[in-house]
Design an enzyme around this catalytic site. Structure first.
Site, PDB file in Angstrom:
ATOM      1  N   ASP A 132       0.861  -1.189   0.000  1.00 48.07           N
ATOM      2  CA  ASP A 132       0.000   0.000   0.000  1.00 48.07           C
ATOM      3  C   ASP A 132       0.894   1.235   0.000  1.00 48.07           C
ATOM      4  O   ASP A 132       2.124   1.117  -0.072  1.00 48.07           O
ATOM      5  CB  ASP A 132      -0.927  -0.002   1.226  1.00 48.07           C
ATOM      6  CG  ASP A 132      -0.182   0.247   2.536  1.00 48.07           C
ATOM      7  OD1 ASP A 132       1.065   0.347   2.526  1.00 48.07           O
ATOM      8  OD2 ASP A 132      -0.855   0.360   3.568  1.00 48.07           O
TER       9      ASP A 132
ATOM     10  N   ASP B  85       1.422   4.803   2.337  1.00 45.32           N
ATOM     11  CA  ASP B  85       1.030   5.425   3.598  1.00 45.32           C
ATOM     12  C   ASP B  85       1.414   6.902   3.619  1.00 45.32           C
ATOM     13  O   ASP B  85       2.562   7.245   3.315  1.00 45.32           O
ATOM     14  CB  ASP B  85       1.732   4.712   4.769  1.00 45.32           C
ATOM     15  CG  ASP B  85       1.532   3.205   4.743  1.00 45.32           C
ATOM     16  OD1 ASP B  85       0.454   2.766   5.146  1.00 45.32           O
ATOM     17  OD2 ASP B  85       2.454   2.478   4.312  1.00 45.32           O
TER      18      ASP B  85
ATOM     19  N   ASP C 254      -3.292   4.449   2.720  1.00 41.77           N
ATOM     20  CA  ASP C 254      -3.636   4.816   4.094  1.00 41.77           C
ATOM     21  C   ASP C 254      -3.335   6.292   4.298  1.00 41.77           C
ATOM     22  O   ASP C 254      -2.210   6.741   4.042  1.00 41.77           O
ATOM     23  CB  ASP C 254      -2.801   4.012   5.108  1.00 41.77           C
ATOM     24  CG  ASP C 254      -3.307   2.596   5.297  1.00 41.77           C
ATOM     25  OD1 ASP C 254      -4.503   2.346   5.023  1.00 41.77           O
ATOM     26  OD2 ASP C 254      -2.504   1.743   5.725  1.00 41.77           O
TER      27      ASP C 254
HETATM   28  N1  CTP Z   1       0.512   1.047  11.457  1.00 44.31           N
HETATM   29  C1  CTP Z   1      -0.098   1.486  12.590  1.00 44.31           C
HETATM   30  N2  CTP Z   1      -1.395   1.153  12.853  1.00 44.31           N
HETATM   31  C2  CTP Z   1      -2.085   0.382  11.991  1.00 44.31           C
HETATM   32  C3  CTP Z   1      -1.489  -0.062  10.808  1.00 44.31           C
HETATM   33  C4  CTP Z   1      -0.162   0.284  10.564  1.00 44.31           C
HETATM   34  O1  CTP Z   1       0.526   2.186  13.368  1.00 44.31           O
HETATM   35  N3  CTP Z   1      -3.331   0.058  12.270  1.00 44.31           N
HETATM   36  C5  CTP Z   1       1.908   1.418  11.174  1.00 44.31           C
HETATM   37  C6  CTP Z   1       2.821   0.215  11.249  1.00 44.31           C
HETATM   38  O2  CTP Z   1       3.340   0.040  12.535  1.00 44.31           O
HETATM   39  C7  CTP Z   1       3.890   0.572  10.267  1.00 44.31           C
HETATM   40  C8  CTP Z   1       3.254   1.577   9.319  1.00 44.31           C
HETATM   41  O3  CTP Z   1       2.006   1.916   9.885  1.00 44.31           O
HETATM   42  O4  CTP Z   1       4.932   1.238  10.960  1.00 44.31           O
HETATM   43  C9  CTP Z   1       3.094   1.052   7.947  1.00 44.31           C
HETATM   44  O5  CTP Z   1       2.299  -0.131   7.946  1.00 44.31           O
HETATM   45  P1  CTP Z   1       2.093  -1.000   6.663  1.00 44.31           P
HETATM   46  O6  CTP Z   1       1.613  -0.182   5.537  1.00 44.31           O
HETATM   47  O7  CTP Z   1       1.234  -2.159   7.060  1.00 44.31           O
HETATM   48  O8  CTP Z   1       3.543  -1.621   6.417  1.00 44.31           O
HETATM   49  P2  CTP Z   1       4.758  -1.135   5.527  1.00 44.31           P
HETATM   50  O9  CTP Z   1       5.956  -1.208   6.386  1.00 44.31           O
HETATM   51  O10 CTP Z   1       4.469   0.173   4.866  1.00 44.31           O
HETATM   52  O11 CTP Z   1       4.872  -2.301   4.474  1.00 44.31           O
HETATM   53  P3  CTP Z   1       4.262  -2.343   2.981  1.00 44.31           P
HETATM   54  O12 CTP Z   1       5.344  -1.835   2.106  1.00 44.31           O
HETATM   55  O13 CTP Z   1       3.949  -3.771   2.710  1.00 44.31           O
HETATM   56  O14 CTP Z   1       3.040  -1.505   2.957  1.00 44.31           O
HETATM   57 MN    MN Z   2       2.675   0.450   3.784  1.00 47.28          MN
HETATM   58 MN    MN Z   3      -0.445   0.866   5.562  1.00 46.03          MN
END
Ligand code: CTP
Ligand code: MN
Ligand code: MN
Length: 366
Positions: free
Chosen positions: A204, A206, A290
């Site tokens: 995703d 963020d 997100d």
């Molecule tokens: N996070 C959070 N609360 C949530 C979901 C996520 O605080 N409900 C934080 C996670 O701890 C992380 C960050 O948001 O530090 C990013 O989460 P995520 O998008 O799931 O992971 P990524 O590290 O960005 O991996 P990816 O590249 O697969 O998206």
């Molecule tokens: Mn992410």
């Molecule tokens: Mn995320």
């Protein structure tokens, strides 16, 4: 046989937040195996086991050279009996028998397929499997009631399981910036998550949004979402409001690791560039995005908390609690000894309060 000279003895902290973990991993054969077992444990709601395998995988990711012999692992932290058994299997046989049998298992395959649907977690997938649903076709035929997120997830299944590239993340960043500029001038957008850590792809994108004047950010999310919706950029969105101020258990000790910022889980409709157009002639793709809004006073904590990796964040909180008697969240840092909040305007300050050497985002890939 390996001579003494070939046996490197690594000295590594047991806390991932004291290690520098870049994206170049010298032991991907081992970390892939351990990560798969971690994922399988999580998919089966065995959280303790999941964390143990995640910590073992993260430890191996941080080693500066390739491990070829068990003797190199002597004295290393985070490696339990089970993880050591898996590592030994991979070193001796090229693969872990436990990993191979997990990958082949009907249950693991079904859990992967079903939780690959946005909005479907391990518990829902488990319930469906118990009802004999193992794949998307069986799910569609079953007549199960799906919520709005799951319907959208099923509809855009292939797109959402296709990794998002950095170029796509940047294109979405421009759209988000345009949205906040249109609804509140001076607003700032920061890319967080895996892309801030330098990853080339992600599941995703963020973003964290704030405004330099405290209080101006209040009510910002619904306006941003309305603008994006009016421009046709959203295929799905669910906004949850800020529950930080009204929570009764106090800001320092959130009930869970979930933060309480105003946030939006969304699916963007991203128009593809000419080069990415496929044979299907679909000129757009769905991307999970997100969005989180933070007041400027909490921004440094929010950036730190949303940059990840998830294990790095978990380890920072463990360090704060166990070693410093402090409580760290994505909102604040509370010193339980001095009984006060510690203000910060940068990530560097937060690491300093915690008595940790500063680790830049690119070295937080634990
Ligand atoms: N996070 C959070 N609360 C949530 C979901 C996520 O605080 N409900 C934080 C996670 O701890 C992380 C960050 O948001 O530090 C990013 O989460 P995520 O998008 O799931 O992971 P990524 O590290 O960005 O991996 P990816 O590249 O697969 O998206
Ligand atoms: Mn992410
Ligand atoms: Mn995320």
């Amino acid at each position: 046989q390996i001579s003494e000279a070939e046996v490197a003895l690594f000295s590594v902290s047991s806390y991932a937040c004291q290690r520098r973990t870049t994206l170049d991993n010298h032991n991907s054969n081992l970390t892939d195996a351990l990560s798969l077992l971690a994922e399988n444990a999580e998919l089966n709601n065995e959280d303790g086991r999941g964390v143990a395998f995640r910590r073992a995988a993260a430890l191996m990711k941080a080693l500066p050279t390739q491990v070829i012999s068990m003797s190199q692992l002597r004295g290393l932290p985070c490696l339990g009996e089970h993880s050591l058994r898996v590592i030994k299997d991979v070193l001796e046989n090229g693969v872990s028998s436990e990993v191979e049998s997990t990958k082949q298992s009907k249950r693991y395959k079904a859990l992967k397929i079903l939780t690959g649907i946005f909005g479907v977690g391990a518990k829902t997938a488990d319930r469906w499997i118990r009802e004999g649903i193992y794949n998307l076709e069986q799910l569609r035929d079953s007549g199960q009631t799906l919520n709005r997120a799951q319907k959208s997830g099923l509809e855009h299944y292939d797109d959402l399981n296709e990794p998002v590239t950095k170029a796509e993340a940047d294109a979405i960043g421009e759209i988000v910036q345009k949205a906040v500029d249109s609804v509140l001038t001076g607003s700032q957008v920061a890319l967080t998550g895996g892309f801030r850590r330098g990853k080339l792809t992600g599941h995703d994108v963020d973003f964290l949004i704030t405004h330099p004047e405290e209080g101006k950010e209040v009510g910002l999310m619904p306006k941003v979402v309305a603008w994006l919706e009016s421009q046709g950029f959203l295929l799905y969105q669910k906004t949850t409001r800020n529950s930080y101020l009204e929570s009764k258990d106090g800001p320092a000790r959130p009930a869970s690791n979930m933060d309480r910022f105003e946030r939006c889980f969304s699916i963007f409709k991203l128009t593809k560039g000419k080069e990415q157009e496929t044979a299907s002639h679909k000129i757009w793709r769905a991307v999970r995005v997100d969005l989180v809004v933070s007041p400027i006073s909490q921004f440094a904590f929010a950036v730190l908390g949303w940059t990840g990796s998830k294990l790095f964040e978990r380890e920072l909180r463990r360090w704060a609690g166990h070693e410093k008697n402090m409580s760290l969240s994505s909102h604040a840092l509370f010193d339980n000894t001095q009984n006060k909040y510690l203000r910060a305007t940068s990530e560097e300050e937060i690491f300093a309060y915690l008595g940790l050497e500063y680790i830049p985002p690119s070295e937080r890939n634990a």
